[in-house]
Write an enzyme that holds these catalytic residues in place. Structure first.
Site, mmCIF file in Angstrom:
data_model
loop_
_atom_site.group_PDB
_atom_site.id
_atom_site.type_symbol
_atom_site.label_atom_id
_atom_site.label_comp_id
_atom_site.label_asym_id
_atom_site.label_seq_id
_atom_site.Cartn_x
_atom_site.Cartn_y
_atom_site.Cartn_z
ATOM 1 N N ARG A 70 0.837 -1.215 0.000
ATOM 2 C CA ARG A 70 0.000 0.000 0.000
ATOM 3 C C ARG A 70 0.872 1.267 0.000
ATOM 4 O O ARG A 70 0.514 2.282 0.599
ATOM 5 C CB ARG A 70 -0.943 0.048 1.209
ATOM 6 C CG ARG A 70 -1.900 -1.096 1.334
ATOM 7 C CD ARG A 70 -2.963 -1.101 0.257
ATOM 8 N NE ARG A 70 -3.995 -2.075 0.577
ATOM 9 C CZ ARG A 70 -3.931 -3.374 0.271
ATOM 10 N NH1 ARG A 70 -2.888 -3.847 -0.398
ATOM 11 N NH2 ARG A 70 -4.918 -4.188 0.598
ATOM 12 N N SER A 84 -10.197 -1.069 4.443
ATOM 13 C CA SER A 84 -9.355 -1.279 5.640
ATOM 14 C C SER A 84 -8.844 0.077 6.128
ATOM 15 O O SER A 84 -8.209 0.802 5.367
ATOM 16 C CB SER A 84 -8.137 -2.140 5.304
ATOM 17 O OG SER A 84 -8.528 -3.392 4.814
ATOM 18 N N GLU A 94 -4.065 3.080 6.925
ATOM 19 C CA GLU A 94 -3.939 2.999 5.457
ATOM 20 C C GLU A 94 -4.629 4.209 4.818
ATOM 21 O O GLU A 94 -4.171 4.758 3.826
ATOM 22 C CB GLU A 94 -4.594 1.706 4.939
ATOM 23 C CG GLU A 94 -4.596 1.659 3.421
ATOM 24 C CD GLU A 94 -5.355 0.485 2.814
ATOM 25 O OE1 GLU A 94 -5.331 -0.614 3.367
ATOM 26 O OE2 GLU A 94 -5.966 0.700 1.745
HETATM 27 P P1 FAD Z 1 -8.844 8.813 -3.427
HETATM 28 O O1 FAD Z 1 -9.452 8.349 -2.150
HETATM 29 O O2 FAD Z 1 -9.563 9.850 -4.198
HETATM 30 O O3 FAD Z 1 -7.362 9.294 -3.163
HETATM 31 C C1 FAD Z 1 -6.473 8.523 -2.384
HETATM 32 C C2 FAD Z 1 -5.110 9.243 -2.368
HETATM 33 O O4 FAD Z 1 -4.532 9.225 -3.674
HETATM 34 C C3 FAD Z 1 -5.214 10.717 -1.974
HETATM 35 O O5 FAD Z 1 -4.067 11.075 -1.248
HETATM 36 C C4 FAD Z 1 -5.236 11.437 -3.325
HETATM 37 O O6 FAD Z 1 -4.725 12.766 -3.259
HETATM 38 C C5 FAD Z 1 -4.317 10.567 -4.141
HETATM 39 N N1 FAD Z 1 -4.655 10.571 -5.556
HETATM 40 C C6 FAD Z 1 -5.791 10.124 -6.131
HETATM 41 N N2 FAD Z 1 -5.721 10.227 -7.468
HETATM 42 C C7 FAD Z 1 -4.524 10.796 -7.735
HETATM 43 C C8 FAD Z 1 -3.858 11.182 -8.945
HETATM 44 N N3 FAD Z 1 -4.416 11.009 -10.150
HETATM 45 N N4 FAD Z 1 -2.622 11.737 -8.852
HETATM 46 C C9 FAD Z 1 -2.045 11.915 -7.638
HETATM 47 N N5 FAD Z 1 -2.612 11.576 -6.467
HETATM 48 C C10 FAD Z 1 -3.837 11.020 -6.522
HETATM 49 N N6 FAD Z 1 -7.744 -0.828 -1.363
HETATM 50 C C11 FAD Z 1 -6.962 -1.904 -1.656
HETATM 51 O O7 FAD Z 1 -5.770 -1.749 -1.940
HETATM 52 N N7 FAD Z 1 -7.470 -3.156 -1.618
HETATM 53 C C12 FAD Z 1 -8.753 -3.411 -1.332
HETATM 54 O O8 FAD Z 1 -9.169 -4.566 -1.316
HETATM 55 C C13 FAD Z 1 -9.598 -2.311 -1.035
HETATM 56 N N8 FAD Z 1 -10.891 -2.502 -0.707
HETATM 57 C C14 FAD Z 1 -11.690 -1.441 -0.433
HETATM 58 C C15 FAD Z 1 -13.040 -1.678 -0.128
HETATM 59 C C16 FAD Z 1 -13.895 -0.622 0.145
HETATM 60 C C17 FAD Z 1 -15.343 -0.906 0.464
HETATM 61 C C18 FAD Z 1 -13.407 0.704 0.092
HETATM 62 C C19 FAD Z 1 -14.330 1.863 0.338
HETATM 63 C C20 FAD Z 1 -12.079 0.955 -0.189
HETATM 64 C C21 FAD Z 1 -11.198 -0.123 -0.455
HETATM 65 N N9 FAD Z 1 -9.834 0.067 -0.744
HETATM 66 C C22 FAD Z 1 -9.047 -1.011 -1.068
HETATM 67 C C23 FAD Z 1 -9.256 1.418 -0.710
HETATM 68 C C24 FAD Z 1 -9.448 2.227 -2.028
HETATM 69 O O9 FAD Z 1 -10.439 1.649 -2.823
HETATM 70 C C25 FAD Z 1 -8.152 2.297 -2.824
HETATM 71 O O10 FAD Z 1 -7.129 2.872 -2.065
HETATM 72 C C26 FAD Z 1 -8.327 3.126 -4.115
HETATM 73 O O11 FAD Z 1 -7.189 2.974 -4.939
HETATM 74 C C27 FAD Z 1 -8.528 4.625 -3.860
HETATM 75 O O12 FAD Z 1 -8.865 5.222 -5.092
HETATM 76 P P2 FAD Z 1 -9.577 6.633 -5.167
HETATM 77 O O13 FAD Z 1 -9.599 7.041 -6.610
HETATM 78 O O14 FAD Z 1 -10.879 6.581 -4.494
HETATM 79 O O15 FAD Z 1 -8.548 7.533 -4.365
HETATM 80 N N1 EPU Z 2 -10.042 -11.227 10.939
HETATM 81 C C1 EPU Z 2 -10.564 -11.356 12.206
HETATM 82 N N2 EPU Z 2 -11.512 -10.459 12.590
HETATM 83 C C2 EPU Z 2 -11.966 -9.474 11.787
HETATM 84 C C3 EPU Z 2 -11.427 -9.346 10.492
HETATM 85 C C4 EPU Z 2 -10.454 -10.244 10.081
HETATM 86 O O1 EPU Z 2 -10.180 -12.232 12.960
HETATM 87 O O2 EPU Z 2 -12.842 -8.730 12.215
HETATM 88 C C5 EPU Z 2 -9.056 -12.212 10.470
HETATM 89 C C6 EPU Z 2 -9.716 -13.174 9.466
HETATM 90 O O3 EPU Z 2 -10.323 -14.245 10.114
HETATM 91 C C7 EPU Z 2 -8.563 -13.630 8.636
HETATM 92 C C8 EPU Z 2 -7.613 -12.433 8.677
HETATM 93 O O4 EPU Z 2 -8.039 -11.588 9.739
HETATM 94 O O5 EPU Z 2 -7.928 -14.715 9.228
HETATM 95 C C9 EPU Z 2 -7.550 -11.659 7.365
HETATM 96 O O6 EPU Z 2 -8.836 -11.143 7.043
HETATM 97 P P1 EPU Z 2 -9.278 -10.811 5.539
HETATM 98 O O7 EPU Z 2 -9.041 -11.986 4.640
HETATM 99 O O8 EPU Z 2 -10.639 -10.235 5.593
HETATM 100 O O9 EPU Z 2 -8.238 -9.729 5.057
HETATM 101 P P2 EPU Z 2 -7.648 -8.432 5.772
HETATM 102 O O10 EPU Z 2 -6.239 -8.709 6.153
HETATM 103 O O11 EPU Z 2 -8.559 -7.968 6.820
HETATM 104 C C10 EPU Z 2 -6.647 -7.486 3.561
HETATM 105 C C11 EPU Z 2 -6.566 -6.141 2.894
HETATM 106 C C12 EPU Z 2 -7.829 -5.870 2.125
HETATM 107 C C13 EPU Z 2 -7.995 -6.940 1.056
HETATM 108 C C14 EPU Z 2 -8.056 -8.307 1.748
HETATM 109 C C15 EPU Z 2 -8.081 -9.447 0.751
HETATM 110 C C16 EPU Z 2 -5.088 -4.728 4.188
HETATM 111 C C17 EPU Z 2 -4.972 -3.597 5.137
HETATM 112 N N3 EPU Z 2 -6.325 -5.100 3.870
HETATM 113 O O12 EPU Z 2 -7.680 -7.410 4.530
HETATM 114 O O13 EPU Z 2 -7.716 -4.613 1.482
HETATM 115 O O14 EPU Z 2 -9.161 -6.745 0.302
HETATM 116 O O15 EPU Z 2 -6.883 -8.488 2.579
HETATM 117 O O16 EPU Z 2 -6.822 -9.565 0.164
HETATM 118 O O17 EPU Z 2 -4.075 -5.241 3.712
HETATM 119 C C18 EPU Z 2 -8.048 -2.273 1.773
HETATM 120 O O18 EPU Z 2 -6.831 -2.152 1.621
HETATM 121 O O19 EPU Z 2 -8.823 -1.306 1.950
HETATM 122 C C19 EPU Z 2 -8.628 -3.624 1.765
HETATM 123 C C20 EPU Z 2 -9.928 -3.861 1.977
#
Ligand code: FAD
Ligand code: EPU
Length: 341
Positions: free
Chosen positions: A167, A241, A337
């Site tokens: 990240r 997250s 994050e």
């Molecule tokens: P923004 O929130 O608009 O911006 C994030 C940052 O990037 C800010 O600092 C902004 O200034 C900068 N930025 C944005 N665009 C640009 C640009 N073009 N140039 C320079 N800087 C820029 N993330 C994961 O990695 N894995 C996941 O599984 C994941 N699951 C998610 C689930 C949910 C329900 C939600 C709400 C979020 C999740 N995220 C996850 C986090 C998020 O989706 C990602 O970080 C995504 O890439 C953010 O994109 P955004 O366009 O919304 O960025």
């Molecule tokens: N867990 C718990 N309790 C909870 C949540 C999770 O015990 O309330 C345990 C689960 O049982 C599992 C472990 O934690 O053993 C991992 O959980 P999960 O698979 O849901 O993944 P995570 O580590 O919580 C990460 C990323 C997610 C990504 C998923 C799948 C980070 C910070 N988060 O979550 O990314 O989608 O793995 O790869 O690395 C994001 O970055 O916003 C994000 C959602």
């Protein structure tokens, strides 16, 4: 050219009701330059901070933004090159990430399927090095073009230049606030390599009755898993997250394992262990916690939520309380994050 005192409520997935002092949209580099020049020329905009907004899915607005918010809406998806093994797709930073994933799947281009349904736009994908289910953006990244805000020129960044980490990228560290990402070129595989290393994917494929893997099936499995535990931001405000999974030494892990035999950790190649922050937070009793409209999600303790009218600073305070209690119980410091604005 600018909207003043503009509500960002619809522009952040936490649904925080904060305003931008000035707000504008740019679709091209020329228009971005115009916005910045005008901002510099007009004295009232002098020394104002600038914030580049994508889909707003990884930010927490802790108050009104005193400055100029520029929303990136640079569009376009174009195949720019092809060889025996790969197809190279150049994509505008303002394109929606999941729509790009669907475009690739529809065209039988493999590599992004594990990253299905991640909210947000293309521009933030390298910024954050988004990752899920065993795959990270860096695995399909080829190059990007970013606009240098003070030198006013486009600069190309290859894989090494971006210094991707968990990240993390150079744009969040050494080059923070210096560049606006304009477009990203991804390298997709013509012949798929299926990554089902994340156990839940195979279980879900089995539950779906899938016998032969395909990128479509993996994408659907990921969508099913995500929908079952991550809150939909259109229903409950959140930014995914809130914290990163912390990394500790194998020695510290061994010590913790004695005191907490069920602790969840994954060994990394270089010896350290990544802990599941969700588990740590749950063990501290936060899962399902709610104070006012700020809370910790009932199904995923790593996700902080806004049930309606929480203020950004209330979510921030909750995150501080969680950090303190995890440190107290496990001696581990959680890092956020989500970008705090
Ligand atoms: P923004 O929130 O608009 O911006 C994030 C940052 O990037 C800010 O600092 C902004 O200034 C900068 N930025 C944005 N665009 C640009 C640009 N073009 N140039 C320079 N800087 C820029 N993330 C994961 O990695 N894995 C996941 O599984 C994941 N699951 C998610 C689930 C949910 C329900 C939600 C709400 C979020 C999740 N995220 C996850 C986090 C998020 O989706 C990602 O970080 C995504 O890439 C953010 O994109 P955004 O366009 O919304 O960025
Ligand atoms: N867990 C718990 N309790 C909870 C949540 C999770 O015990 O309330 C345990 C689960 O049982 C599992 C472990 O934690 O053993 C991992 O959980 P999960 O698979 O849901 O993944 P995570 O580590 O919580 C990460 C990323 C997610 C990504 C998923 C799948 C980070 C910070 N988060 O979550 O990314 O989608 O793995 O790869 O690395 C994001 O970055 O916003 C994000 C959602």
């Amino acid at each position: 050219m600018y909207k003043e005192n503009f509500s960002l409520k619809k522009y952040n997935t936490f649904g925080i009701d904060a305003a931008a002092q000035y707000f504008s949209i740019f679709e091209t580099v020329e228009r971005l330059e115009e916005c910045i020049e005008l901002k510099n020329r007009e004295t009232k905009y002098e020394k104002l901070k600038t914030f580049i907004l994508g889909g707003g899915s990884n930010i927490l607005l802790t108050g009104n933004f005193e400055g100029l918010v520029l929303k990136n809406e640079v569009k376009g998806i174009e195949i720019v090159n092809e060889d025996d093994d790969f197809v190279y797709i150049k994509t505008g930073a303002g394109e929606n990430w999941h729509q790009l994933v669907l475009y690739c799947i529809k065209n039988n281009l493999a590599g992004m399927e594990n990253l299905s349904l991640i909210p947000g736009n293309v521009g933030a994908s390298p910024m954050q090095n988004i990752g899920a289910y065993g795959v990270e953006l860096k695995d399909m990244f080829y190059e990007l073009e970013a606009f240098h805000l003070s030198e006013k020129k486009l600069v190309k960044f290859g894989l090494e230049d971006c210094q991707f980490g968990y990240r993390e990228s150079v744009f969040k560290k050494k080059l923070k606030d210096q560049f606006v990402i304009i477009n990203v070129t991804y390298r997709l595989n013509k012949i798929p390599y299926f990554n089902t290393s994340y156990g839940a994917i195979e279980q879900e494929l089995e539950a779906m009755g899938i016998k032969a893997f395909s990128i479509q099936a993996i994408s659907q499995a990921v969508i099913n898993i995500r929908s079952s535990k991550l809150p939909d931001p259109t229903v409950i405000g959140n930014a995914g997250s809130f914290f990163k999974n912390p990394e500790i030494s194998s020695q510290q892990f061994k010590t913790l394992k004695i005191a907490f035999p069920n602790i969840v950790g994954y060994a990394l190649d270089y010896g350290n262990v990544k802990l599941a922050a969700g588990w740590l937070i749950e063990q501290c009793g936060w899962k399902g916690y709610r104070k006012g409209d700020a809370g910790c999600h009932t199904k995923q303790a790593l996700v902080l939520v806004n049930y309606g009218h929480a203020k950004g600073h209330e979510i921030l305070i909750l995150s501080e309380e969680i950090i303190a209690s995890v440190k107290d119980k496990f001696g581990v410091v959680l890092e956020r994050e989500v970008n705090i604005i």
